[in-house]
Scaffold this motif. Structure first.
Motif, mmCIF file in Angstrom:
data_model
loop_
_atom_site.group_PDB
_atom_site.id
_atom_site.type_symbol
_atom_site.label_atom_id
_atom_site.label_comp_id
_atom_site.label_asym_id
_atom_site.label_seq_id
_atom_site.Cartn_x
_atom_site.Cartn_y
_atom_site.Cartn_z
ATOM 1 N N GLY A 159 0.731 -1.292 0.025
ATOM 2 C CA GLY A 159 0.046 -0.030 -0.068
ATOM 3 C C GLY A 159 0.733 1.369 0.037
ATOM 4 N N TYR A 160 1.952 1.276 0.879
ATOM 5 C CA TYR A 160 2.951 2.189 0.684
ATOM 6 C C TYR A 160 3.534 2.628 -0.471
ATOM 7 C CZ TYR A 160 6.659 5.536 2.287
ATOM 8 O OH TYR A 160 7.216 6.718 2.295
ATOM 9 N N VAL A 161 3.817 1.557 -1.090
ATOM 10 C CA VAL A 161 4.849 1.393 -2.243
ATOM 11 C C VAL A 161 3.922 1.876 -3.306
ATOM 12 C CG1 VAL A 161 5.862 -0.046 -4.148
ATOM 13 C CG2 VAL A 161 6.604 -0.052 -1.614
ATOM 14 N N LEU A 162 2.781 1.523 -3.472
ATOM 15 C CA LEU A 162 1.884 1.999 -4.742
ATOM 16 C C LEU A 162 1.198 3.450 -4.571
ATOM 17 C CD1 LEU A 162 -0.211 -1.335 -5.223
ATOM 18 C CD2 LEU A 162 1.892 -0.585 -6.704
ATOM 19 N N CYS A 163 0.925 3.700 -3.214
ATOM 20 C CA CYS A 163 0.081 5.065 -3.073
ATOM 21 C C CYS A 163 1.065 6.200 -2.653
ATOM 22 C CB CYS A 163 -1.067 4.676 -1.914
ATOM 23 S SG CYS A 163 -2.300 3.394 -2.621
ATOM 24 N N TYR A 164 2.287 5.881 -2.019
ATOM 25 C CA TYR A 164 3.109 7.077 -1.398
ATOM 26 C C TYR A 164 4.327 7.143 -2.078
ATOM 27 C CZ TYR A 164 -0.555 7.211 2.172
ATOM 28 O OH TYR A 164 -1.747 7.702 3.037
ATOM 29 N N GLY A 165 4.864 5.930 -2.594
ATOM 30 C CA GLY A 165 6.310 6.164 -2.939
ATOM 31 C C GLY A 165 6.439 5.496 -4.427
ATOM 32 N N PHE A 166 5.364 5.540 -5.033
ATOM 33 C CA PHE A 166 5.330 4.486 -6.476
ATOM 34 C C PHE A 166 6.747 5.111 -7.422
ATOM 35 C CE2 PHE A 166 4.189 3.439 -10.766
ATOM 36 C CZ PHE A 166 4.236 2.103 -10.557
ATOM 37 N N PRO A 167 6.746 6.506 -7.494
ATOM 38 C CA PRO A 167 7.877 6.745 -8.492
ATOM 39 C C PRO A 167 9.277 6.568 -8.055
ATOM 40 C CG PRO A 167 6.143 8.594 -8.005
ATOM 41 C CD PRO A 167 5.904 7.480 -7.013
ATOM 42 N N TYR A 168 9.435 6.394 -6.793
ATOM 43 C CA TYR A 168 10.827 6.390 -6.411
ATOM 44 C C TYR A 168 10.786 4.705 -6.464
ATOM 45 C CZ TYR A 168 14.522 5.026 -2.739
ATOM 46 O OH TYR A 168 15.421 4.496 -2.311
ATOM 47 N N TYR A 169 9.903 3.644 -5.957
ATOM 48 C CA TYR A 169 10.147 2.192 -6.007
ATOM 49 C C TYR A 169 10.245 1.702 -7.448
ATOM 50 C CZ TYR A 169 9.658 2.678 -0.996
ATOM 51 O OH TYR A 169 9.960 2.901 0.377
ATOM 52 N N VAL A 170 9.702 2.477 -8.365
ATOM 53 C CA VAL A 170 9.752 2.071 -9.810
ATOM 54 C C VAL A 170 11.186 2.166 -10.086
ATOM 55 C CG1 VAL A 170 9.132 2.803 -12.182
ATOM 56 C CG2 VAL A 170 7.429 2.410 -10.622
ATOM 57 N N LYS A 171 11.933 3.156 -9.675
ATOM 58 C CA LYS A 171 13.555 3.218 -10.000
ATOM 59 C C LYS A 171 14.441 2.485 -9.160
ATOM 60 C CE LYS A 171 12.751 7.886 -11.893
ATOM 61 N NZ LYS A 171 13.108 9.487 -11.360
ATOM 62 N N HIS A 172 13.595 2.081 -7.840
ATOM 63 C CA HIS A 172 14.736 1.362 -6.887
ATOM 64 C C HIS A 172 13.728 0.239 -6.596
ATOM 65 C CE1 HIS A 172 15.868 5.637 -6.986
ATOM 66 N NE2 HIS A 172 17.368 4.991 -6.778
ATOM 67 N N PRO A 173 13.338 -0.795 -7.295
ATOM 68 C CA PRO A 173 12.612 -1.727 -6.814
ATOM 69 C C PRO A 173 13.106 -2.764 -5.782
ATOM 70 C CG PRO A 173 13.704 -2.484 -9.078
ATOM 71 C CD PRO A 173 13.881 -0.893 -8.717
ATOM 72 N N MET A 174 14.554 -2.888 -5.579
ATOM 73 C CA MET A 174 15.027 -3.781 -4.440
ATOM 74 C C MET A 174 14.803 -3.144 -3.055
ATOM 75 S SD MET A 174 16.213 -6.543 -5.745
ATOM 76 C CE MET A 174 16.691 -6.969 -4.251
ATOM 77 N N GLU A 175 14.256 -1.719 -3.021
ATOM 78 C CA GLU A 175 14.064 -1.035 -1.893
ATOM 79 C C GLU A 175 12.656 -1.439 -1.025
ATOM 80 O OE1 GLU A 175 16.024 1.112 -0.127
ATOM 81 O OE2 GLU A 175 17.565 0.407 -1.436
ATOM 82 N N ILE A 176 11.828 -2.263 -2.083
ATOM 83 C CA ILE A 176 10.521 -2.503 -1.680
ATOM 84 C C ILE A 176 10.673 -3.495 -0.562
ATOM 85 C CG2 ILE A 176 8.529 -3.569 -2.462
ATOM 86 C CD1 ILE A 176 8.810 -2.681 -5.249
ATOM 87 N N ILE A 177 11.644 -4.448 -0.366
ATOM 88 C CA ILE A 177 11.750 -5.647 0.597
ATOM 89 C C ILE A 177 12.208 -5.153 1.793
ATOM 90 C CG2 ILE A 177 12.039 -7.222 -1.382
ATOM 91 C CD1 ILE A 177 14.898 -7.700 -0.906
ATOM 92 N N LYS A 178 12.936 -3.729 1.796
ATOM 93 C CA LYS A 178 13.613 -3.276 2.851
ATOM 94 C C LYS A 178 12.504 -2.469 4.028
ATOM 95 C CE LYS A 178 17.844 -2.768 0.435
ATOM 96 N NZ LYS A 178 18.974 -1.710 0.123
ATOM 97 N N VAL A 179 11.782 -3.381 4.329
ATOM 98 C CA VAL A 179 10.501 -2.728 5.207
ATOM 99 C C VAL A 179 11.238 -2.268 6.520
ATOM 100 C CG1 VAL A 179 8.605 -3.546 6.551
ATOM 101 C CG2 VAL A 179 8.967 -4.732 4.566
ATOM 102 N N TRP A 180 12.122 -2.707 6.846
ATOM 103 C CA TRP A 180 12.733 -2.169 8.266
ATOM 104 C C TRP A 180 13.321 -0.654 8.255
ATOM 105 C CZ3 TRP A 180 14.817 -6.076 5.137
ATOM 106 C CH2 TRP A 180 16.109 -5.491 4.501
ATOM 107 N N ARG A 181 13.381 -0.262 6.965
ATOM 108 C CA ARG A 181 13.754 1.033 6.617
ATOM 109 C C ARG A 181 12.667 2.277 6.893
ATOM 110 N NH1 ARG A 181 18.219 1.412 1.972
ATOM 111 N NH2 ARG A 181 19.822 0.300 3.016
#
Length: 287
Positions: free
Chosen positions: A84-106
C-alpha cells in the motif's frame, strides 16, 4: 501565545548494538504488543460468543484457531501495508529502486494496505478452520477482528509518536509538541500531537465496541459491529488528516484531500454497506 510546549526527542530504539547489528525499536515492540492484545481480545470474545450461542464449542479450539489467525495476520498486514505504501505513497521512487521494496525495516507502511491484507486473510482463515469450528463465518470473524482492532491501532500511533513521524501541523495550543528529530526534519516547531489524537480516539472506540459486544453477543456475526468499526476508525482517520503535515496529496498541490483521506473513502462506504445490510436483513427476518 504558547503557554507551554513539550519537547519530544526520545530514542527510537530500546536496544541498539552496532557491534552485533541488533536494533529493537519502540515501533516494532508496540506494533507486536498491539497485535498480541488484539489477539487476546479477539480470541476471548469469539470463545464467549460461540460458547453462549446455540452452537457450543470448545474454548480451547477457538483460542488455538485465533493463535493461528494472528500469526498469519501479521504476515498479511505487513505485506499489505508495505505494498500500500509503495503503490500509493512512493511509487515513482520504488519504480526506479525496486530492491528497496523489500527493505521494510527502513520504514514505509500504509495502514489502509494493512487493513486490506486482513480482509484478504479473513475468508481464507474462515474456510480453513470451519471444519474444526462449524459456527465460524466470514462475518463472524470480521466482527470479532474489527471489535478488537482499536487497541492495535492505538499502539501503532503511539509508535509513530515515539518515532516522530506522521507529525501534526504547527499550533500555538498549550499542549503543542516540538519534536527534536522529526522525519520531515522540521525540528523545534510546536505542532499538534496528532498521532495521540488519532490513537486515543481509536482506543476509546475500542472500549465502546467491547462494551457493546459483550452486552450483545448475539450481534457478533451479523456485520453490524464491523460496519460501526469501519465507520468509526476511518472517520477518525479522515478527520485527523486535516491536522497532519507532510502527507501525500492527490493529483496536485491544490487538491483538497490527502492520499490518506482518499484511501479512507472506500472503507467508509464498506462500513455503510455493512450497517445497511444488517438493518435490511433484520427487517426482512422480522416480517
Amino acid at each position: 501565545m504558547i503557554l507551554s510546549v513539550l519537547f519530544w526527542n526520545p530514542p527510537n530504539s530500546i536496544v541498539l548494538s552496532e557491534k552485533w547489528n541488533v536494533s529493537l525499536t519502540w515501533y516494532g515492540v508496540l506494533f507486536s504488543f498491539g497485535m498480541f492484545l488484539s489477539y487476546i481480545s479477539a480470541a476471548h470474545l469469539a470463545a464467549e460468543a460461540l460458547h453462549t450461542s446455540n452452537h457450543r464449542c470448545n474454548k480451547k479450539d477457538v483460542q488455538a484457531a485465533f493463535e493461528a489467525f494472528i500469526l498469519y495476520a501479521i504476515f498479511f498486514v505487513l505485506i499489505g501495508a508495505r505494498l500500500g505504501y509503495v503503490l500509493c505513497y512512493g511509487f515513482p521512487y520504488y519504480v526506479k529502486h525496486p530492491m528497496e521494496i523489500i527493505k521494510v525495516w527502513r520504514g514505509g507502511l500504509a495502514s489502509h494496505g494493512g487493513v486490506l491484507g486482513i480482509l484478504i486473510w479473513i475468508p481464507i482463515f474462515t474456510r480453513i478452520y470451519r471444519k474444526k469450528i462449524p459456527s465460524l463465518s466470514t462475518l463472524f470473524v470480521l466482527d470479532v477482528v474489527c471489535v478488537s482492532s482499536g487497541v492495535s491501532a492505538f499502539m501503532i500511533r503511539l509508535g509513530n509518536f515515539i518515532n516522530q513521524e506522521i507529525t501534526g501541523i504547527p499550533t500555538n495550543l498549550p499542549w503543542a509538541v516540538a519534536f527534536g528529530n522529526p522525519v520531515d526534519s522540521l525540528a523545534g516547531i510546536p505542532r499538534h500531537p496528532v498521532q495521540l489524537y488519532e490513537g486515543v480516539s481509536y482506543l476509546v472506540l475500542f472500549f465502546i465496541l467491547q462494551k457493546i459486544s459483550y452486552k450483545n453477543l448475539d450481534l457478533i456475526g451479523k456485520g453490524l459491529l464491523s460496519g460501526i468499526t469501519f465507520l468509526g476508525i476511518f472517520l477518525i482517520r479522515f478527520l485527523s488528516e486535516f491536522l497532519k503535515s507532510h502527507q501525500g496529496i492527490v493529483l496536485s498541490k491544490n487538491s483538497l484531500l490527502t492520499m490518506g483521506q482518499v484511501l479512507s473513502i472506500p472503507f467508509l462506504f464498506l462500513g455503510v454497506i455493512l450497517v445497511f445490510r444488517h438493518l435490511i436483513v433484520r427487517n426482512y427476518l422480522s416480517k
